[in-house]
Design a protein around this motif. Sequence first.
Motif, PDB file in Angstrom:
ATOM      1  N   ASP A   1      64.794  79.818  20.640  1.00  0.00           N
ATOM      2  CA  ASP A   1      63.711  79.126  20.659  1.00  0.00           C
ATOM      3  C   ASP A   1      63.159  78.169  19.783  1.00  0.00           C
ATOM      4  O   ASP A   1      62.723  78.994  18.823  1.00  0.00           O
ATOM      5  CB  ASP A   1      62.229  79.583  22.110  1.00  0.00           C
TER       6      ASP A   1
ATOM      7  N   PRO B   1      62.785  75.808  25.148  1.00  0.00           N
ATOM      8  CA  PRO B   1      62.739  76.935  26.229  1.00  0.00           C
ATOM      9  C   PRO B   1      64.326  76.603  25.837  1.00  0.00           C
ATOM     10  O   PRO B   1      65.472  76.634  26.727  1.00  0.00           O
ATOM     11  CB  PRO B   1      62.217  76.842  27.741  1.00  0.00           C
TER      12      PRO B   1
ATOM     13  N   GLY C   1      65.255  84.226  24.501  1.00  0.00           N
ATOM     14  CA  GLY C   1      64.052  83.229  24.678  1.00  0.00           C
ATOM     15  C   GLY C   1      63.196  83.532  25.749  1.00  0.00           C
ATOM     16  O   GLY C   1      63.685  84.315  26.946  1.00  0.00           O
TER      17      GLY C   1
END
Length: 339
Positions: free
Chosen positions: A149, A184, A204
């Motif tokens: 991320d 994300p 993530g």
Amino acid sequence: MTNDLLNTRNLYRFFTLVCIGFYTSLSYGNDNPNIDGPTPSGCATHIHYDGEYFDFCDTCGCGSSGGSMGYGTGLNNNFFGLRYIGQEYRSRDGIFADSPWITENFNTIQAWANLPISKRIIANVIVPFQFHNRSLPDNTEQTISGLGDISVLGFYNLIAATPDSIVSIKPEHYLQLGGGIKMPTGKYDKDNNEGSVNPSFQLGNGSWDYVLAMNYGFTYRNWGISTMANYTIKTKNPKDYQFGNQLNLGINAFKTYYISDVALTPIVGVSEEIYASNRELGIEVAHTKGDVFLGKLSIEASYNRYSLGLAGMLPISQNLNDDKVELRNRISVYMNINL
């Protein structure tokens, strides 16, 4: 012993808040301290320690935010470089003393940078690549790897230290307020949660997260203290899973030694990470909240525009996932080019 640890942690929290408040009030408006000496020279008698802050936790592994190793670098506020973070955990899904432990290793290589936008505004960018592995009770091993991320934060220097071109023997202060987002960009795979009580074995967390942060520090000649507090607000991902919000506190003390053209800075500190429970389909997930109190030792060497750092963290006390997850250690190595 437990009471002693609790007292130590409460004292640490109190000292961090008092230190921020006291020195902020003491130094507010001190952005332009007197210049000592008619001819400004290079920064040879003091440093501007704007680093080892942004101590975002990564107990969840997938956070990719720096793993309490610090977003900044000890000797220069603006830089770009590479950093490796290694974290070792073990988790146990069972109530019996002989329930098997699962060893989990979270590894991250980050391209990271602090970039000046203006005299008072700094942008921080982290692009992580993750490669994690864990050993399961059936003697098999699972590995995942890929982009993590990406984080983008902005900070405003409410109180700025004296520029490096000016030598001052007076105490130097800085106060930064900021915030940002974690995108994300790393894959969240719900199947990775199977076979372990640690839901964080992910690249993530699949959600847009929001960060609020404050960093305060001061230096006197070649001594200094830095403190930080930050809070991460996590949202629900498309799989209806939401990692718990987290609060992080930290304080570091350091001294810089000058050996010819090399500046060597050993750093000692403590930090605390507090996590709320995760939620799935809006329902609180059991055994997912906790806290960990950590000790930290690190050292950074700087030569011209280059900085090399090494940091290690060990838990002093912890209660993660109702003691079903244990942090063993964290290490970090970074190489930066200062701007």
